[in-house]
Design a protein around this motif. Structure first.
Motif, PDB file in Angstrom:
ATOM      1  N   ARG A   2       0.835  -1.197   0.000  1.00  0.00           N
ATOM      2  CA  ARG A   2       0.000   0.000   0.000  1.00  0.00           C
ATOM      3  C   ARG A   2       0.873   1.251   0.000  1.00  0.00           C
ATOM      4  NH1 ARG A   2      -4.891   1.406   4.168  1.00  0.00           N
ATOM      5  NH2 ARG A   2      -5.949  -0.082   2.813  1.00  0.00           N
ATOM      6  N   VAL A   3       0.495   2.211  -0.847  1.00  0.00           N
ATOM      7  CA  VAL A   3       1.134   3.519  -0.872  1.00  0.00           C
ATOM      8  C   VAL A   3       0.082   4.556  -0.495  1.00  0.00           C
ATOM      9  CG1 VAL A   3       2.294   5.275  -2.257  1.00  0.00           C
ATOM     10  CG2 VAL A   3       2.775   2.850  -2.658  1.00  0.00           C
ATOM     11  N   ASP A  33       0.320  -4.971  -7.936  1.00  0.00           N
ATOM     12  CA  ASP A  33       0.181  -5.364  -6.534  1.00  0.00           C
ATOM     13  C   ASP A  33       0.247  -4.170  -5.591  1.00  0.00           C
ATOM     14  OD1 ASP A  33       0.082  -8.239  -6.968  1.00  0.00           O
ATOM     15  OD2 ASP A  33       2.189  -8.060  -7.564  1.00  0.00           O
ATOM     16  N   VAL A  34       0.158  -2.963  -6.146  1.00  0.00           N
ATOM     17  CA  VAL A  34       0.229  -1.739  -5.335  1.00  0.00           C
ATOM     18  C   VAL A  34      -1.159  -1.122  -5.213  1.00  0.00           C
ATOM     19  CG1 VAL A  34       1.178   0.599  -5.155  1.00  0.00           C
ATOM     20  CG2 VAL A  34       2.620  -1.283  -6.000  1.00  0.00           C
ATOM     21  N   GLU A  35      -1.575  -0.878  -3.972  1.00  0.00           N
ATOM     22  CA  GLU A  35      -2.822  -0.162  -3.694  1.00  0.00           C
ATOM     23  C   GLU A  35      -2.464   1.274  -3.315  1.00  0.00           C
ATOM     24  OE1 GLU A  35      -6.532  -0.123  -0.454  1.00  0.00           O
ATOM     25  OE2 GLU A  35      -4.695  -1.274  -0.065  1.00  0.00           O
ATOM     26  N   VAL A  36      -3.074   2.238  -3.979  1.00  0.00           N
ATOM     27  CA  VAL A  36      -2.810   3.650  -3.702  1.00  0.00           C
ATOM     28  C   VAL A  36      -3.998   4.246  -2.963  1.00  0.00           C
ATOM     29  CG1 VAL A  36      -2.315   5.916  -4.687  1.00  0.00           C
ATOM     30  CG2 VAL A  36      -1.353   3.860  -5.747  1.00  0.00           C
ATOM     31  N   VAL A  37      -3.718   4.878  -1.818  1.00  0.00           N
ATOM     32  CA  VAL A  37      -4.752   5.520  -1.005  1.00  0.00           C
ATOM     33  C   VAL A  37      -4.374   6.982  -0.814  1.00  0.00           C
ATOM     34  CG1 VAL A  37      -5.956   5.542   1.203  1.00  0.00           C
ATOM     35  CG2 VAL A  37      -5.250   3.362   0.192  1.00  0.00           C
ATOM     36  N   LEU A 186       5.143   4.419   2.040  1.00  0.00           N
ATOM     37  CA  LEU A 186       5.159   3.131   1.364  1.00  0.00           C
ATOM     38  C   LEU A 186       5.131   2.000   2.381  1.00  0.00           C
ATOM     39  CD1 LEU A 186       6.656   5.325  -0.490  1.00  0.00           C
ATOM     40  CD2 LEU A 186       7.605   3.364  -1.703  1.00  0.00           C
ATOM     41  N   ASP A 187       4.072   1.213   2.314  1.00  0.00           N
ATOM     42  CA  ASP A 187       3.950   0.001   3.132  1.00  0.00           C
ATOM     43  C   ASP A 187       4.041   0.282   4.625  1.00  0.00           C
ATOM     44  OD1 ASP A 187       3.321  -2.665   2.838  1.00  0.00           O
ATOM     45  OD2 ASP A 187       5.400  -3.339   2.952  1.00  0.00           O
ATOM     46  N   ALA A 208      11.201  -0.453  -1.297  1.00  0.00           N
ATOM     47  CA  ALA A 208      10.180  -0.831  -0.321  1.00  0.00           C
ATOM     48  C   ALA A 208       9.752  -2.278  -0.530  1.00  0.00           C
ATOM     49  CB  ALA A 208       8.975   0.098  -0.440  1.00  0.00           C
ATOM     50  N   TRP A 209       9.614  -2.674  -1.785  1.00  0.00           N
ATOM     51  CA  TRP A 209       9.214  -4.050  -2.097  1.00  0.00           C
ATOM     52  C   TRP A 209      10.248  -5.047  -1.572  1.00  0.00           C
ATOM     53  CZ3 TRP A 209       4.735  -5.901  -4.127  1.00  0.00           C
ATOM     54  CH2 TRP A 209       4.723  -7.225  -4.561  1.00  0.00           C
TER      55      TRP A 209
END
Length: 247
Positions: A2-3, A33-37, A186-187, A208-209
């Motif tokens: 998540r970002v 696989d990245v969720e942006v909020v 990030l995360d 970050a990954w």
């Protein structure tokens, strides 16, 4: 992964930073696989709802500059926006309270339309002849983003609707050490500050990954290893990269 992105619709570097982040994300191998909020941050939190003024006049008064100097600052930011393919009107934009916009963005988040509404609001504010400080315009943008018109009007009519969610985001930003925006988390482990170049965001996502620290949250949230990107703060200042720095 998540970002979370703290930003304000009134912040030109948030507008630019969103475009750069999206370019950086596109180059990231695990982008699917990245969720942006998107999180709320008001650059002018004490401003009354009806207090709307030309942005150049606001900058001149807040920074103690002449109107000509403030206009020159806007021109510099505009050149960076246009280099990213973004529209940018100079000199005839308004500035006001963004609290209602943030409340509406929380409604959009509930329906999975947050990014759509934010993109439309940025474009309306910086590139089009539409004031995002007008309730009618906000409703139009909400409908364009796929939200229900009646529900959007009801939220804007109720000053308490999503107000606590906005305040909670802002408290959290302060706890994380963010003094300006855009601010990327990030995360929930690493932070990147400012409108960094796209390649810096790609590098940040990769690090970050892989679990390698960029800037541990709770410490100096100044940015990625390449340095601080341009950002806007609550004092009204929007930094301009100097020659030899990031653009």
């Amino acid at each position: 992964m998540r970002v979370e992105i703290w930003s304000d619709i009134a912040c030109p570097w948030c507008y630019i930073g969103k475009a750069r982040f999206e370019k950086g994300l596109e180059s990231f191998a695990h982008r699917d696989d990245v969720e942006v909020v998107h999180r709320s941050f008001e650059l002018d939190p004490g401003r009354a709802k009806g207090d709307v003024a030309p942005v150049v006049d606001m900058l001149a008064a807040k920074l103690g500059r002449s109107r000509e100097e403030a206009l020159a600052m806007e021109e510099q930011v505009a050149s960076h926006a246009r280099s990213e393919g973004l529209g940018y009107r100079v000199g005839d934009r308004d500035h006001g309270s963004t609290f209602d916009i943030h409340r509406l963005l929380h409604l959009a988040g509930k329906h999975g339309r947050q990014d759509e509404l934010l993109s439309l609001a940025y474009r309306a504010n910086f590139a089009e002849e539409r004031s995002v400080y007008d309730t009618g315009t906000l409703v139009e943008l909400a409908v364009e983003a796929g939200l229900d018109e009646a529900e959007s009007r009801a939220v804007l009519a109720d000053a308490q609707a999503y107000a606590e969610e906005v305040r909670a985001d802002e408290r959290e930003a302060a706890e994380l050490g963010a003094t300006g925006v855009p601010f990327f988390v990030l995360d929930r482990r690493y932070g990147v500050s400012g409108g960094q170049p796209a390649e810096v965001f790609t590098q940040a996502l990769e690090q970050a990954w892989q679990g390698r620290a960029i800037t541990p949250l709770g410490g100096d949230a100044g940015g990625a290893a390449d340095g601080r990107g341009a950002a806007c703060d609550t004092e009204g200042s929007c930094e301009i990269p100097q020659a030899g720095g990031h653009s």
